[in-house]
Design an enzyme around this catalytic site. Structure first.
Site, PDB file in Angstrom:
ATOM      1  N   GLU A 165       0.810  -1.212   0.000  1.00  0.00           N
ATOM      2  CA  GLU A 165       0.000   0.000   0.000  1.00  0.00           C
ATOM      3  C   GLU A 165       0.848   1.269   0.000  1.00  0.00           C
ATOM      4  O   GLU A 165       0.721   2.137   0.850  1.00  0.00           O
ATOM      5  CB  GLU A 165      -0.974  -0.022   1.190  1.00  0.00           C
ATOM      6  N   GLU A 209      -4.509 -10.067   0.394  1.00  0.00           N
ATOM      7  CA  GLU A 209      -5.324  -9.919   1.591  1.00  0.00           C
ATOM      8  C   GLU A 209      -6.777 -10.217   1.206  1.00  0.00           C
ATOM      9  O   GLU A 209      -7.262  -9.714   0.189  1.00  0.00           O
ATOM     10  CB  GLU A 209      -5.225  -8.506   2.179  1.00  0.00           C
TER      11      GLU A 209
END
Length: 1058
Positions: A488, A554
């Site tokens: 991220e 994820e």
């Protein structure tokens, strides 16, 4: 042999040119080290001194108030002692601070707050006198983890000479010229650690902000006459994945010609050498490459973690004493990782990742995690069918990879890089709602977010350095099959630079990075929390001609009660070749054990320490609790990740081997046939061993279903259970450990047991006064409040069934789960489902045929709104005191599309102790999280029925239930059953037993706030909305949603007397 760019890599110190005024090292992106040695493979030499322990410590609010290198900390005001490794916030200095995405400080990289707390550490040591026998040494100080940056002083040397940042990466310094080496004099090291540095902008991982020296500190000594600086091991298999080449590169320093002996032995015996050769190292050189042919070695995979021990012994000339200068041992696993045919393969075979994300976390020590705690994590993973570990979002403790090598876990090793907080810096001023689709928000914000650091040239050195640190430290572990560029951090030029360096240095491993949406600098497409329909769309859009696989780095956000739909994800993975599984978020809650004002212990999350800004309990999202004990979610994952699937096909059993490499020869199978009648115990009719056929990886074999001749039919329910377990002891589990199981019904449906016919009510006495209808007989008393449409008393042979007049009521609310809170709970509350009220329109009763019948008409609706349920409820009271409650509820008005649940809720007598039921158990189950539920007859006490979450919410439900007993210590109580006509549920009903109401759970933020309770709240439901994963991911699937519709169900409450 030629290996590109392998060896002692000279670190080019980044430009020291600084603007005016000069920046501090800790807020200058161009300076991330001073005089730090180049990174190398992790090994601790024979001559090493562990410096962990109690250090002197001083805490200052900012750098200008911190002691200088010349000062003795023990003489500085407010000095103390501190444990190393450890975090100062967990030892009484400052406070822990949790954020998920947002930065906890103003955003202006590379600058950090002026109030930048500093922890100054100091310790003393003597060089062991026995080391002198090995000759003259070079000495290094090694720090395996310091958050976030530090300057180092040795015996008063200037702080400014030695500096490092990169919290989860090691730092090693040559201190030979600074030490007093007589073995008598104490040497002093002083470390000035900064809470914030410019690196904090790119260490914005979803975890607690905790500072200090949190991993090991060592003094290392290397003989000057000869030592190995670094080494690189690689294995290459031939095109048939049979024979191998072992390639070894060593970087060394010797003063005279020196011999090196390289030996390879199979672990764990390490006796017979597979190879053993001697070579001479020339003093005029510093690098050497070797290549060895190894015939058909045992291969390493997560299923077959076959290891060899590689020993590298550096030997002085034979005429010199202490000929072994240095000895290094490294685990070697022969395996080859490739992208072939668009899939990631190991040893030529496509693998499926049944993975979990794992942070370093301990409920007392933060990221200073003891090795035994780490080992326990990995053993729990293996015993719960997890085969892959993502080190989120930084390199983990260096010893974890050896454990993964031994136990058999695929590892995605991830660079210490995340700068997610720049998203908020861009998105908030634009007032972009979180409800807007994620892909749209990415387009609007990510390019601008990347400009802060990721796509800024001045940060390239810092980014690439983090990749180098990880790769060099961990490069020799076979378990690591993927490098990751971080998490991220958007996408930009600096990721490309990281990718280019890594591929040039190590072409043997593919590279992952989710933030690269086009996979320009990644060898796979990676997504987070993608809904299953979208995932399938992407898996199929290129047909069967694709170049890169898809991973979910994820998914299945395991926050609170959940996750839902894990099975549906797994089915998608198995159905589409391009989907190669993923990593559940995440392994464990991150609660920190603390105490409330009253002394009650609890697990703290964001905001509990007065930390602002914070992201609350978003840090509590694991398969395990904060002490890393398995939660229901981990049990569910174990069943979903089962490596063998067993299905019934008529009178046959189909056994599918879902392993990628091994057959089922390491397993043994048991079967049993069980039956149960209404209210009875589970009876094992027959059992035995099941001889497993040879089932190769990826294949299916059908065999005769065992024991069917023992099924004689009749009343009650019959089912067969087949269990697979380890036949022998493995390193990670003992023989008999259950790998998976399966159950099949031997009856088309639950055949009802014969119920004892009830005679009419004996000696009935009925009174109707002040809206209270009272029925008395020789055995029981019942009171019914007509004004409230409510049974307020039910006493059978002196046993009070309900507490405080709280008989069965139709209710709809559940305490919002973490997955409900973001959206659906708000929607339900908007429709007033948390505040439904009853208006009684009419109540009539008759007594005929020896039974009392009460029929009520009511309107159940929330205040303010004009929708609700028209209900018709019929109560039939029979001669034995049993009550049948038939509910017919018709929605009217502008109704919500879904309901949280529906059913009858009542408070049982406080002396209720034991719960016994026939259905799925032992733990909690829901309609989209019930794969781990086993059919059986289960018994528990009231406390054992409750599933506690760190954030109170709906939990502890059991689904697919046939009947339930609620009993006191004397064995008296009730039997409850529910049959639903609309919506139809042939598998059974849901129920819940708790000490606290849904509204009490909803109000509390921590379990201790609920306080002690002796209430027994029983809920028997005809329908319950699924869980989903909307705390961070998709909502409840359509097929698991509870639609608002006509409700038609019957509940039977039958007294049980001892």
């Amino acid at each position: 042999m030629q290996l590109p760019n392998i060896g002692t890599e000279t670190m080019t110190l980044v430009s020291q040119a600084t603007p005016t005024p000069p920046k501090d090292d800790f807020q200058n992106e161009l300076v991330f080290e001073r005089n730090r040695l180049p990174p190398r493979a992790y090994f601790v030499p024979k001559h090493s001194l562990n410096l962990n322990g109690r250090w002197k410590f001083h805490y200052a609010s900012c750098p200008s108030k911190a002691p200088e290198e010349s000062e003795d900390i023990s003489h500085v005001e407010n000095s103390s002692e501190i444990d190393v490794p450890g975090h100062w916030q967990l030892q009484g200095h400052g406070k822990p601070h949790y954020t998920n995405v947002q930065f906890p400080f103003p955003v202006d990289p590379p600058y950090v707050p002026s109030e930048n707390p500093v922890g100054t550490y100091s310790t003393e040591f003597r060089i062991p006198s026995k080391w002198s026998s090995a000759g003259e040494m070079k000495y290094r100080l090694r720090f395996d983890g310091v958050d976030s940056a530090f300057h180092l002083s040795v015996n008063g040397s200037p702080f400014q000479e030695r500096y490092s940042q990169g919290s989860r990466n090691p730092a090693e310094f040559d201190v030979t010229d600074l030490l007093i080496q007589d073995g008598l004099t104490l040497n002093k090291i002083t470390v000035r650690v900064y809470q914030w540095c410019d690196g904090s902008y790119i260490e914005d991982q979803d975890q607690w902000w905790l500072s200090g020296i949190f991993r090991d500190v060592h003094l290392l000594a290397f003989p000057i006459r000869g030592h190995i600086e670094d080494f690189t091991v690689r294995t290459e298999l031939d095109t048939h994945y049979e024979n191998a080449q072992l390639k070894l590169h060593i970087a060394y320093s010797v003063t005279t010609a020196t011999q090196v002996t390289v030996a390879l032995r199979q672990s764990p015996s390490k006796q017979q050498a597979v190879l053993e050769e001697k070579f001479e190292l020339d003093a005029s050189s510093t690098e050497r490459c070797f290549s060895f042919n190894v015939a058909n070695p045992s291969k390493w995979t997560a299923e077959t973690p076959n290891l060899y021990d590689l020993s590298i012994n550096l030997e002085a000339p034979s005429d010199v004493e202490n000929t072994i200068l240095q000895s290094i041992h490294q685990e070697v696993g022969f395996r080859q990782v490739e992208i072939k045919g668009g899939n990631l393969t190991v040893n030529g075979k496509v693998i499926l990742f049944n993975g979990a994300n794992r942070h370093d976390h301990h409920f007392r020590y933060g990221r200073a995690v003891p090795l035994d705690f780490i080992r326990r994590d990995l053993l729990l993973m293996k015993t719960h069918n997890i085969n892959a570990l993502r080190c989120s979002h930084y390199p983990s403790h260096p010893e974890i990879y050896s454990m993964a090598n031994q136990y058999g876990l695929y590892v995605m090793d991830e660079a210490d890089l995340e700068c997610h907080g720049f998203y908020d810096a861009i998105a908030r001023p634009l007032e972009i709602p979180e409800s807007q689709p994620y892909e749209e928000r990415k387009l609007m914000t990510f390019p601008a977010s990347a400009k802060f650091t990721t796509d800024k040239e001045s940060w390239q050195g810092a980014y690439v350095e983090r990749m180098k640190q990880m790769v060099h430290r961990d490069k020799n572990h076979p378990s690591i099959i993927i490098w990751s560029l971080g998490n991220e951090a958007f996408y930009g030029r600096n990721h490309k630079a990281m990718y280019d360096w890594a591929k040039n240095y190590d072409s043997t491993r593919p590279i992952h990075y989710e933030g690269d949406a086009q996979a320009l600098s990644a060898d796979m497409f990676s997504y987070m929390y993608m809904p299953i329909p979208e995932l399938i769309k992407r898996a199929t859009e290129d047909g069967d001609s694709f170049e890169k696989p898809i991973l979910l780095c994820e998914y299945a956000h395991a926050m609170g009660t959940g996750p839902g739909a894990l099975q549906e994800y797994q089915e998608a993975f198995h159905a589409h070749r391009r989907l190669q599984g993923g990593f559940i978020w995440e392994w464990a809650d991150h609660g920190l054990l603390t105490k409330a004002d009253g002394g009650s212990p609890f697990y703290a999350y964001g905001g509990d320490f007065g930390d602002f800004p914070n992201d609350g309990n978003f840090v509590m999202d694991g398969l395990c609790d904060s002490e890393h004990n398995p939660r229901s979610a981990l049990d569910e994952a174990k069943k979903v990740f089962e490596p063998v699937r067993i299905r019934k096909d008529g009178d046959k059993v189909a056994i599918t081997n879902l392993y990628d490499f091994v057959s089922l020869e390491h397993l043994r199978a048991h079967w049993k046939i069980s039956s149960c009648t209404l209210g009875g115990a589970e009876r094992v009719v027959a059992s035995g061993l099941l001889e497993l056929p040879k089932v190769e990886a990826g294949s299916t074999v059908k065999i005769d279903a065992p024991g069917l001749e023992h099924h004689i039919g009749g009343l009650g329910e019959w089912w067969i259970t087949i269990s697979l377990e380890l036949a022998t002891t493995h390193l990670w589990a003992d023989a008999g450990h259950q790998i998976t199981w399966a159950q099949f019904s031997l009856t088309d449906r639950m055949v009802p047991s014969a119920k004892q016919e009830s005679n009419g009510i004996e000696e009935p006495s009925i009174t109707d006064r002040l809206a209270i209808l009272t029925l008395k007989s020789s055995d029981f008393v019942l009171e019914f409040d007509k004004s409230r449409d409510l049974i307020t008393k039910w006493s059978v042979r002196g046993n009070e069934i309900f507490e405080g007049g709280n008989g069965p009521q139709l209710t709809f609310w559940r305490a919002p789960t973490d997955n409900d809170i973001p959206e659906i709970a708000l929607y339900w509350a908007l429709f007033g489902l948390d505040a439904m009220q009853k208006q009684v329109r009419s109540v009539d009763y008759t007594f005929e045929g020896g039974s009392l019948q009460i029929v009520s008409q009511s309107w159940i609706s929330p205040p303010i709104l004009a929708w609700g349920f028209d209900t018709n409820t019929k109560y039939t009271v029979q001669g034995n005191g049993a009550i049948k409650i038939e509910v017919h509820a018709v929605p009217r008005g502008p109704i919500p599309t879904t309901l949280p649940r529906f059913g009858l809720e009542m408070k049982m007598s406080k002396d209720t102790e034991t719960i016994k039921w026939h259905g799925l158990g032992q733990g909690e189950t829901y309609r989209d999280m019930k794969q781990a539920g086993k059919l059986g007859v289960w018994t528990n006490d009231v406390e054992g029925m409750i599933t506690w979450n760190a954030f109170p919410q709906e939990s502890g439900n059991r689904t697919d239930t046939r009947w339930i007993h609620l009993l006191n210590a004397r064995g008296s109580g009730i039997q409850a059953e529910l049959r639903a006509v609309e919506p139809k549920n042939e598998l059974g009903f849901d129920f819940n037993v708790h000490r606290h109401s849904a509204h009490a759970l909803e109000k509390a933020k921590h379990p201790h706030e609920l306080g002690p309770s002796d209430e027994v709240i029983f809920r028997i439901d005809g329908g319950h909305h699924g869980l989903g994963t909307a705390s961070c991911g998709p909502p409840t699937l359509e097929e698991h949603s509870l639609k608002t519709q006509v409700l038609d169900f019957t509940v039977d409450l039958t007294p049980i007397t001892s």
